[in-house]
Design a protein around this motif. Structure first.
Motif, PDB file in Angstrom:
ATOM      1  N   LYS A   1     -24.869  38.400  80.727  1.00  0.00           N
ATOM      2  CA  LYS A   1     -24.119  39.203  79.764  1.00  0.00           C
ATOM      3  C   LYS A   1     -24.811  40.536  79.520  1.00  0.00           C
ATOM      4  CE  LYS A   1     -22.133  35.474  76.971  1.00  0.00           C
ATOM      5  NZ  LYS A   1     -22.176  34.862  75.634  1.00  0.00           N
ATOM      6  N   GLN A   2     -26.137  40.494  79.353  1.00  0.00           N
ATOM      7  CA  GLN A   2     -26.897  41.709  79.086  1.00  0.00           C
ATOM      8  C   GLN A   2     -26.792  42.677  80.255  1.00  0.00           C
ATOM      9  OE1 GLN A   2     -28.287  42.593  76.257  1.00  0.00           O
ATOM     10  NE2 GLN A   2     -28.926  44.535  77.102  1.00  0.00           N
ATOM     11  N   SER A   3     -26.900  42.178  81.466  1.00  0.00           N
ATOM     12  CA  SER A   3     -26.801  43.071  82.619  1.00  0.00           C
ATOM     13  C   SER A   3     -25.385  43.624  82.734  1.00  0.00           C
ATOM     14  CB  SER A   3     -27.198  42.342  83.902  1.00  0.00           C
ATOM     15  OG  SER A   3     -26.284  41.308  84.200  1.00  0.00           O
ATOM     16  N   GLY A   4     -24.387  42.867  82.317  1.00  0.00           N
ATOM     17  CA  GLY A   4     -23.015  43.372  82.309  1.00  0.00           C
ATOM     18  C   GLY A   4     -22.840  44.502  81.318  1.00  0.00           C
ATOM     19  N   TYR A   5     -23.432  44.365  80.134  1.00  0.00           N
ATOM     20  CA  TYR A   5     -23.348  45.431  79.135  1.00  0.00           C
ATOM     21  C   TYR A   5     -24.069  46.681  79.615  1.00  0.00           C
ATOM     22  CZ  TYR A   5     -21.650  41.980  75.771  1.00  0.00           C
ATOM     23  OH  TYR A   5     -20.925  41.025  75.134  1.00  0.00           O
ATOM     24  N   GLU A   6     -25.227  46.497  80.240  1.00  0.00           N
ATOM     25  CA  GLU A   6     -25.974  47.643  80.750  1.00  0.00           C
ATOM     26  C   GLU A   6     -25.186  48.357  81.839  1.00  0.00           C
ATOM     27  OE1 GLU A   6     -29.695  46.004  81.974  1.00  0.00           O
ATOM     28  OE2 GLU A   6     -30.419  45.763  79.922  1.00  0.00           O
ATOM     29  N   LEU A   7     -24.544  47.585  82.702  1.00  0.00           N
ATOM     30  CA  LEU A   7     -23.736  48.183  83.765  1.00  0.00           C
ATOM     31  C   LEU A   7     -22.562  48.946  83.178  1.00  0.00           C
ATOM     32  CD1 LEU A   7     -23.168  48.485  86.791  1.00  0.00           C
ATOM     33  CD2 LEU A   7     -21.857  46.371  86.654  1.00  0.00           C
ATOM     34  N   LYS A   8     -21.954  48.392  82.151  1.00  0.00           N
ATOM     35  CA  LYS A   8     -20.826  49.058  81.508  1.00  0.00           C
ATOM     36  C   LYS A   8     -21.262  50.382  80.883  1.00  0.00           C
ATOM     37  CE  LYS A   8     -17.779  46.455  79.406  1.00  0.00           C
ATOM     38  NZ  LYS A   8     -17.106  45.618  78.393  1.00  0.00           N
ATOM     39  N   GLU A   9     -22.451  50.407  80.278  1.00  0.00           N
ATOM     40  CA  GLU A   9     -22.963  51.645  79.681  1.00  0.00           C
ATOM     41  C   GLU A   9     -23.233  52.698  80.753  1.00  0.00           C
ATOM     42  OE1 GLU A   9     -26.390  50.897  77.311  1.00  0.00           O
ATOM     43  OE2 GLU A   9     -25.317  49.594  75.930  1.00  0.00           O
ATOM     44  N   VAL A  10     -23.798  52.286  81.867  1.00  0.00           N
ATOM     45  CA  VAL A  10     -24.108  53.231  82.943  1.00  0.00           C
ATOM     46  C   VAL A  10     -22.825  53.802  83.524  1.00  0.00           C
ATOM     47  CG1 VAL A  10     -25.021  53.388  85.294  1.00  0.00           C
ATOM     48  CG2 VAL A  10     -26.340  52.231  83.515  1.00  0.00           C
ATOM     49  N   ILE A  11     -21.823  52.966  83.685  1.00  0.00           N
ATOM     50  CA  ILE A  11     -20.557  53.424  84.251  1.00  0.00           C
ATOM     51  C   ILE A  11     -19.837  54.357  83.286  1.00  0.00           C
ATOM     52  CG2 ILE A  11     -18.242  52.645  84.909  1.00  0.00           C
ATOM     53  CD1 ILE A  11     -19.588  50.195  86.147  1.00  0.00           C
ATOM     54  N   SER A  12     -19.893  54.073  82.001  1.00  0.00           N
ATOM     55  CA  SER A  12     -19.163  54.891  81.032  1.00  0.00           C
ATOM     56  C   SER A  12     -19.916  56.160  80.646  1.00  0.00           C
ATOM     57  CB  SER A  12     -18.864  54.089  79.774  1.00  0.00           C
ATOM     58  OG  SER A  12     -20.046  53.801  79.078  1.00  0.00           O
ATOM     59  N   MET A  13     -21.206  56.265  80.977  1.00  0.00           N
ATOM     60  CA  MET A  13     -21.980  57.434  80.573  1.00  0.00           C
ATOM     61  C   MET A  13     -21.424  58.739  81.152  1.00  0.00           C
ATOM     62  SD  MET A  13     -26.087  58.189  80.575  1.00  0.00           S
ATOM     63  CE  MET A  13     -26.368  56.869  81.662  1.00  0.00           C
ATOM     64  N   PRO A  14     -21.086  58.841  82.439  1.00  0.00           N
ATOM     65  CA  PRO A  14     -20.564  60.110  82.940  1.00  0.00           C
ATOM     66  C   PRO A  14     -19.269  60.546  82.247  1.00  0.00           C
ATOM     67  CG  PRO A  14     -21.227  58.735  84.761  1.00  0.00           C
ATOM     68  CD  PRO A  14     -21.320  57.894  83.521  1.00  0.00           C
ATOM     69  N   SER A  15     -18.395  59.619  81.945  1.00  0.00           N
ATOM     70  CA  SER A  15     -17.157  59.999  81.273  1.00  0.00           C
ATOM     71  C   SER A  15     -17.430  60.473  79.849  1.00  0.00           C
ATOM     72  CB  SER A  15     -16.168  58.835  81.263  1.00  0.00           C
ATOM     73  OG  SER A  15     -16.680  57.769  80.498  1.00  0.00           O
ATOM     74  N   ASN A  16     -18.402  59.862  79.176  1.00  0.00           N
ATOM     75  CA  ASN A  16     -18.772  60.321  77.838  1.00  0.00           C
ATOM     76  C   ASN A  16     -19.362  61.724  77.896  1.00  0.00           C
ATOM     77  OD1 ASN A  16     -18.001  57.889  76.756  1.00  0.00           O
ATOM     78  ND2 ASN A  16     -20.072  57.071  76.655  1.00  0.00           N
ATOM     79  N   LEU A  17     -20.160  61.993  78.914  1.00  0.00           N
ATOM     80  CA  LEU A  17     -20.765  63.305  79.061  1.00  0.00           C
ATOM     81  C   LEU A  17     -19.707  64.361  79.313  1.00  0.00           C
ATOM     82  CD1 LEU A  17     -23.432  64.884  79.284  1.00  0.00           C
ATOM     83  CD2 LEU A  17     -23.359  64.423  81.734  1.00  0.00           C
ATOM     84  N   VAL A  18     -18.757  64.069  80.196  1.00  0.00           N
ATOM     85  CA  VAL A  18     -17.684  65.022  80.508  1.00  0.00           C
ATOM     86  C   VAL A  18     -16.820  65.274  79.287  1.00  0.00           C
ATOM     87  CG1 VAL A  18     -15.576  65.332  81.851  1.00  0.00           C
ATOM     88  CG2 VAL A  18     -17.648  64.505  82.963  1.00  0.00           C
ATOM     89  N   SER A  19     -16.464  64.241  78.563  1.00  0.00           N
ATOM     90  CA  SER A  19     -15.613  64.427  77.386  1.00  0.00           C
ATOM     91  C   SER A  19     -16.337  65.215  76.297  1.00  0.00           C
ATOM     92  CB  SER A  19     -15.142  63.086  76.847  1.00  0.00           C
ATOM     93  OG  SER A  19     -16.231  62.342  76.351  1.00  0.00           O
TER      94      SER A  19
END
Length: 69
Positions: free
Chosen positions: A30-48
Motif C-alpha cells: 500500500k505504501q509503495s502504491g501511495y508513493e508511486l501515485k505521488e510521483v506520477i501526480s507530481m508533474p501535473s501538480n507542477l504544471v497546474s
C-alpha cells in the motif's frame, strides 16, 4: 520445508507469525502504491501551479497578441 509441530500452541504461534508477516507485506505494498501515485501526480501538480500563476498568463497573452498583430 515442512516443520514438525509438537503441540497446538506451536501451530497457533506459527499461524500468528505468518498472519503478521502477511499484514506487514500488505502495508508495504500500500505504501509503495501511495508513493508511486505521488510521483506520477507530481508533474501535473507542477504544471497546474505554473499555469495558475497570473504572470505566466499575462506573458502568454502578450505572446499571443504579438503573433496575431
Amino acid at each position: 520445508m515442512k516443520r514438525k509441530y509438537n503441540n497446538i500452541e506451536e501451530v497457533r504461534f506459527d499461524l500468528k507469525v505468518h498472519a503478521l508477516e502477511r499484514q506487514i507485506a500488505l502495508e508495504k505494498m500500500k505504501q509503495s502504491g501511495y508513493e508511486l501515485k505521488e510521483v506520477i501526480s507530481m508533474p501535473s501538480n507542477l504544471v497546474s501551479s505554473v499555469f495558475s500563476n497570473k504572470y505566466v498568463k499575462i506573458l502568454a497573452l502578450i505572446r499571443l497578441l504579438r503573433k496575431v498583430f
